[in-house]
Each structure stands twice: as structure tokens, then as C-alpha cells.
Design a protein around this motif. Structure first.
Motif, mmCIF file in Angstrom:
data_model
loop_
_atom_site.group_PDB
_atom_site.id
_atom_site.type_symbol
_atom_site.label_atom_id
_atom_site.label_comp_id
_atom_site.label_asym_id
_atom_site.label_seq_id
_atom_site.Cartn_x
_atom_site.Cartn_y
_atom_site.Cartn_z
ATOM 1 N N LYS A 175 0.812 -1.220 0.000
ATOM 2 C CA LYS A 175 0.000 0.000 0.000
ATOM 3 C C LYS A 175 0.853 1.282 0.000
ATOM 4 N N GLY A 176 2.170 1.147 -0.123
ATOM 5 C CA GLY A 176 3.050 2.307 -0.138
ATOM 6 C C GLY A 176 3.403 2.834 1.245
ATOM 7 N N ILE A 177 2.974 2.150 2.289
ATOM 8 C CA ILE A 177 3.196 2.633 3.651
ATOM 9 C C ILE A 177 4.673 2.547 4.047
ATOM 10 N N ALA A 178 5.314 1.433 3.743
ATOM 11 C CA ALA A 178 6.735 1.294 4.086
ATOM 12 C C ALA A 178 7.573 2.338 3.348
ATOM 13 N N THR A 179 7.276 2.547 2.085
ATOM 14 C CA THR A 179 8.021 3.550 1.306
ATOM 15 C C THR A 179 7.848 4.936 1.920
ATOM 16 N N GLU A 180 6.629 5.285 2.263
ATOM 17 C CA GLU A 180 6.377 6.597 2.873
ATOM 18 C C GLU A 180 7.083 6.718 4.221
ATOM 19 N N ALA A 181 7.081 5.648 5.006
ATOM 20 C CA ALA A 181 7.767 5.667 6.304
ATOM 21 C C ALA A 181 9.270 5.847 6.134
ATOM 22 N N VAL A 182 9.847 5.179 5.139
ATOM 23 C CA VAL A 182 11.285 5.323 4.876
ATOM 24 C C VAL A 182 11.596 6.765 4.474
ATOM 25 N N LYS A 183 10.779 7.347 3.603
ATOM 26 C CA LYS A 183 10.996 8.739 3.193
ATOM 27 C C LYS A 183 10.919 9.684 4.394
ATOM 28 N N LEU A 184 9.935 9.478 5.259
ATOM 29 C CA LEU A 184 9.806 10.315 6.458
ATOM 30 C C LEU A 184 11.014 10.161 7.369
ATOM 31 N N CYS A 185 11.439 8.943 7.568
ATOM 32 C CA CYS A 185 12.578 8.672 8.444
ATOM 33 C C CYS A 185 13.848 9.325 7.908
ATOM 34 N N VAL A 186 14.080 9.184 6.617
ATOM 35 C CA VAL A 186 15.267 9.765 5.993
ATOM 36 C C VAL A 186 15.260 11.286 6.139
ATOM 37 N N SER A 187 14.154 11.899 5.825
ATOM 38 C CA SER A 187 14.039 13.354 5.914
ATOM 39 C C SER A 187 14.277 13.832 7.351
ATOM 40 N N ARG A 188 13.642 13.169 8.288
ATOM 41 C CA ARG A 188 13.771 13.550 9.691
ATOM 42 C C ARG A 188 15.202 13.314 10.205
ATOM 43 N N ALA A 189 15.799 12.200 9.814
ATOM 44 C CA ALA A 189 17.151 11.871 10.301
ATOM 45 C C ALA A 189 18.169 12.902 9.840
ATOM 46 N N PHE A 190 18.141 13.243 8.562
ATOM 47 C CA PHE A 190 19.107 14.229 8.067
ATOM 48 C C PHE A 190 18.836 15.602 8.666
ATOM 49 N N GLY A 191 17.591 15.903 8.974
ATOM 50 C CA GLY A 191 17.268 17.176 9.618
ATOM 51 C C GLY A 191 17.728 17.234 11.063
ATOM 52 N N ASP A 192 17.571 16.122 11.775
ATOM 53 C CA ASP A 192 17.928 16.078 13.201
ATOM 54 C C ASP A 192 19.412 15.846 13.447
ATOM 55 N N MET A 193 20.085 15.232 12.497
ATOM 56 C CA MET A 193 21.511 14.909 12.654
ATOM 57 C C MET A 193 22.297 15.518 11.497
ATOM 58 N N PRO A 194 22.651 16.797 11.595
ATOM 59 C CA PRO A 194 23.286 17.472 10.460
ATOM 60 C C PRO A 194 24.623 16.861 10.022
ATOM 61 N N ASP A 195 25.298 16.127 10.908
ATOM 62 C CA ASP A 195 26.567 15.506 10.533
ATOM 63 C C ASP A 195 26.383 14.123 9.904
ATOM 64 N N LEU A 196 25.146 13.664 9.798
ATOM 65 C CA LEU A 196 24.852 12.399 9.129
ATOM 66 C C LEU A 196 24.938 12.621 7.626
ATOM 67 N N GLU A 197 25.700 11.772 6.933
ATOM 68 C CA GLU A 197 25.880 11.932 5.490
ATOM 69 C C GLU A 197 25.280 10.802 4.669
ATOM 70 N N ARG A 198 25.020 9.674 5.328
ATOM 71 C CA ARG A 198 24.631 8.480 4.578
ATOM 72 C C ARG A 198 23.701 7.612 5.425
ATOM 73 N N ILE A 199 22.634 7.139 4.793
ATOM 74 C CA ILE A 199 21.782 6.119 5.397
ATOM 75 C C ILE A 199 21.845 4.922 4.469
ATOM 76 N N GLU A 200 22.112 3.765 5.051
ATOM 77 C CA GLU A 200 22.240 2.575 4.228
ATOM 78 C C GLU A 200 21.216 1.525 4.636
ATOM 79 N N GLY A 201 20.818 0.749 3.663
ATOM 80 C CA GLY A 201 19.914 -0.365 3.888
ATOM 81 C C GLY A 201 20.545 -1.618 3.317
ATOM 82 N N LEU A 202 20.508 -2.692 4.080
ATOM 83 C CA LEU A 202 21.041 -3.976 3.632
ATOM 84 C C LEU A 202 19.867 -4.927 3.441
#
Length: 173
Positions: free
Chosen positions: A96-123
Motif C-alpha cells: 500500500k506504499g506505507i513502508a516507502t512513505e515511512a522510509v521517506k519520512l525517516c530519511v528526511s527527519r534523520a538528516f534534519g535532526d543529525m546534520p553531521d549524518l551523510e549516509r543512510i544505508e539499507g542492507l
């Protein structure tokens, strides 16, 4: 019919019943390094001890109800420029696109909250095609195959490495 918006929030004790829907489902945990929760008490302790206190373990919510979880594990010391993402969703919400939307939200929030974060990886295991699609639709780039990368569940496994770099975030005006 349009799907209600997806939100992320801290876990609450009242999420236990919703949490049990996916936390005890072998199919949801098929590709997870963690096994399913075996009892209500185990799940309750997890929510209280880890879910409620962890800054980057969030409930994925639809209409205020927890339908899954998403987390980031930040690297330490020389690896603090990166974090690894993980997520799971109750089966009835798949496709239903929920996981994709959650990943997008998490990525946006993480880079906003942690300015020294440069990379998010998924295995992602090669057999986990659905999770590969989630990351790709969320803007992650497949970097390559890591052969015999992790040993868990009595087997050494290959993983595709995906990444999202901070410079790929849309510019805010």
C-alpha cells in the motif's frame, strides 16, 4: 480510495496489541536478523525498554495506530557519518506504499535532526524483492552485492547494499 497519511512517532505502552500483530508473524520477520516475539510479556518489555526510550525506533502509524516499526542504527566513532535503516510492517498493510512513505519520512527527519549524518544505508537480502522496491521508490541507490556478509539464522547470507546520501535530499525553498 486514498490511503490515510503515514506518520512516525515514539512507541507507547498502548501500542502492544497492534505491535503483536506483526511482532509474532514469521512472514514479517522472514528476512530480519531478529526473530519473532514469543510472548506478550517479551513484546511488552521490548516496547518499554527499547521502543519508548530509543530516539530512532519509531512506530509507523496509519490513523494513529501502530502498523509497523522503523529504526536507524547510527554508526560509532569513525562510522558516525552513517546509519543503517531497518523496518517492518504488519502483513495486512503490505503493498500500500506505507513502508516507502515511512522510509521517506525517516530519511528526511534523520538528516534534519543529525546534520553531521551523510549516509543512510539499507542492507537487503537478494530474495527480499519487496524491500528492495521500498528502498528504490524512497530514492535509495543500489550500490552492489555484499557476498557472505552476515551470518544469522544458521546461514551466511548475501546482501544488497543500498544508500541514500544527504546531498540527494530535495532542497527546501
Amino acid at each position: 480510495m486514498e490511503r490515510p497519511p503515514v506518520t512516525l512517532r515514539n512507541f507507547e505502552e498502548s501500542d502492544l496489541d497492534d505491535f503483536m500483530e506483526w511482532a509474532t508473524d514469521e512472514e514479517v520477520y522472514r528476512f530480519s536478523m531478529r526473530g519473532t516475539f514469543k510472548s506478550r510479556e517479551e513484546a511488552e518489555m521490548y516496547i518499554k525498554n527499547e521502543g519508548m526510550g530509543h530516539p530512532w525506533l519509531k512506530a509507523i502509524c496509519v490513523e494513529g495506530r501502530a502498523v509497523g516499526a522503523i529504526n536507524l542504527r547510527r554508526g560509532l566513532a569513525d562510522s558516525s557519518c552513517r546509519a543503517e535503516i531497518g523496518y517492518g510492517l504488519a502483513r495486512r498493510w503490505w503493498g500500500k506504499g506505507i513502508a516507502t512513505e515511512a522510509v521517506k519520512l525517516c530519511v528526511s527527519r534523520a538528516f534534519g535532526d543529525m546534520p553531521d549524518l551523510e549516509r543512510i544505508e539499507g542492507l537487503v537480502e537478494p530474495e527480499n524483492v519487496a524491500s528492495q522496491r521500498v528502498l528504490e521508490k524512497a530514492g535509495f541507490v543500489k550500490e552492489g552485492l555484499l557476498c557472505k556478509y552476515f551470518a544469522f539464522k544458521e546461514k551466511t547470507r548475501d546482501f544488497y547494499s543500498y544508500c541514500f546520501l544527504s546531498e540527494h535530499l530535495p532542497q527546501r525553498v
